[in-house]
Motif scaffolding. Structure first.
Motif, mmCIF file in Angstrom:
data_model
loop_
_atom_site.group_PDB
_atom_site.id
_atom_site.type_symbol
_atom_site.label_atom_id
_atom_site.label_comp_id
_atom_site.label_asym_id
_atom_site.label_seq_id
_atom_site.Cartn_x
_atom_site.Cartn_y
_atom_site.Cartn_z
ATOM 1 N N VAL A 195 0.908 -1.219 -0.017
ATOM 2 C CA VAL A 195 0.067 0.050 0.198
ATOM 3 C C VAL A 195 0.867 1.290 -0.040
ATOM 4 N N LYS A 196 0.511 2.323 -0.745
ATOM 5 C CA LYS A 196 1.478 3.382 -1.025
ATOM 6 C C LYS A 196 0.518 4.386 -0.359
ATOM 7 N N CYS A 197 1.246 5.360 0.534
ATOM 8 C CA CYS A 197 0.296 6.515 1.136
ATOM 9 C C CYS A 197 1.006 7.603 0.861
ATOM 10 N N ASN A 198 0.224 8.800 0.393
ATOM 11 C CA ASN A 198 0.914 10.028 0.309
ATOM 12 C C ASN A 198 -0.071 11.153 1.098
ATOM 13 N N PHE A 199 0.623 11.886 1.636
ATOM 14 C CA PHE A 199 -0.190 12.997 2.355
ATOM 15 C C PHE A 199 -0.783 13.711 1.374
ATOM 16 N N ASP A 200 -2.099 14.142 1.740
ATOM 17 C CA ASP A 200 -3.051 14.855 0.705
ATOM 18 C C ASP A 200 -3.094 16.251 1.231
ATOM 19 N N SER A 201 -3.675 16.673 2.185
ATOM 20 C CA SER A 201 -4.067 17.999 2.623
ATOM 21 C C SER A 201 -4.286 17.963 4.408
ATOM 22 N N VAL A 202 -4.292 19.163 5.058
ATOM 23 C CA VAL A 202 -4.761 19.366 6.285
ATOM 24 C C VAL A 202 -5.522 20.763 6.335
ATOM 25 N N THR A 203 -6.501 20.932 6.904
ATOM 26 C CA THR A 203 -7.337 22.372 7.380
ATOM 27 C C THR A 203 -6.237 23.292 7.780
ATOM 28 N N SER A 204 -6.344 24.413 7.177
ATOM 29 C CA SER A 204 -5.703 25.441 7.661
ATOM 30 C C SER A 204 -5.856 25.988 9.170
ATOM 31 N N MET A 205 -4.750 26.165 9.756
ATOM 32 C CA MET A 205 -4.702 26.340 11.082
ATOM 33 C C MET A 205 -4.356 27.764 11.493
ATOM 34 N N GLY A 206 -5.133 28.839 10.649
ATOM 35 C CA GLY A 206 -4.765 30.197 10.742
ATOM 36 C C GLY A 206 -5.402 30.553 12.237
ATOM 37 N N SER A 207 -6.741 30.067 12.302
ATOM 38 C CA SER A 207 -7.315 30.596 13.485
ATOM 39 C C SER A 207 -6.656 30.216 14.851
ATOM 40 N N LEU A 208 -6.014 29.250 14.778
ATOM 41 C CA LEU A 208 -5.381 28.758 16.005
ATOM 42 C C LEU A 208 -3.815 29.396 15.955
#
Length: 256
Positions: A195-208
């Motif tokens: 199985v090959k896994c690649n990072f896709d995306s993460v929600t922006s943490m600008g508010s944090l």
């Protein structure tokens, strides 16, 4: 003895009259003592709102001979990442792997909850302090105990803003690492399998990021306001006797 009791009763009655007579006076808002308190109140709202209201998710792209799908893990305040499991958009096993058994790494609830809870308490205290400043101005300035209590609370709040914001800033850094590119190397099924896994995306943490900035802004506001609260205490304002001696330099000379 009777005269002392009479004086005590008079003071109590005067205090009761002042407490019962609410008179709105907006003049303290024109002074740093009241104006900065309003800024502290607004900054505390931004602090707990930007942190406590966050919701996000991180996604990875899973590929194998059979299919190519995205699995995501949703996380939110109080950031117990070890309870955030992966889910696929098609609601079935991807590449014959039950991804719901896999979760993110880390539990940052203590730092986040400490920061948000303290910000809420500061919000409530600012309301009470403004009510005292604007409604009972004479009581606050005539009673020397109230400015001293206000000064002690201001010092404690300044210290706690430093502690809570520093802890939350460190936790936020770890959250970004735990939900970023490194999650691919932490998942067992993505290492050493077909199985090959690649990072896709993460929600922006600008508010944090804004919440951390607001925390340090609160630290500056409370630290600066400590001086103006200190000026209202008897530590800064000398007694009448001391003031007269310091100004006059002593009793007037007598004639010969």
């Amino acid at each position: 003895m009777a005269s002392n009791i009479y004086l005590v009763r008079q003071r109590i009655s005067r205090l009761g009259q002042r407490m019962s007579s609410f008179q709105l006076n907006l003049s303290p808002l024109k002074e740093p003592l009241g104006f900065i308190k309003v800024l502290e109140w607004v900054a505390s709202i931004f602090s707990f709102a930007t942190c406590g209201g966050f919701k996000g998710k991180t996604s990875i792209l899973v590929s194998c001979a059979k299919e190519n799908q995205t699995v995501s893990a949703a996380f939110a305040y109080p950031f117990r990442l070890n309870q955030a499991s992966f889910q696929s958009s098609t609601q079935h096993n991807v590449c014959d792997i039950d991804w719901s058994k896999y979760v993110l790494i880390g539990d940052y609830a203590s730092s986040a909850q400490f920061y948000v809870t303290f910000a809420v308490f500061v919000f409530l205290y600012c309301i009470a302090a403004l009510l005292l400043y604007l409604g009972y101005t004479n009581l606050y300035r005539d009673n020397r105990k109230l400015p001293m209590i206000d000064f002690i609370i201001t010092l404690v709040a300044t210290f706690l803003w430093l502690v809570s914001t520093s802890a939350w800033a460190k936790a936020l850094t770890d959250i970004k690492i735990a939900t970023g590119h490194n999650i691919v190397g932490e998942l067992d099924q993505c290492v050493g399998h077909n199985v090959k896994c690649n990072f896709d995306s993460v929600t922006s943490m600008g508010s944090l990021n804004v919440s951390v900035i607001c925390g340090f802004l609160n630290l500056i506001l409370w630290g600066g306001n400590a001086w103006f609260v200190y000026k209202e205490t008897n530590l800064h304002s000398p007694s009448d006797a001391t003031a007269s001696q310091s100004q006059g330099g002593g009793p007037p000379p007598t004639g010969v």
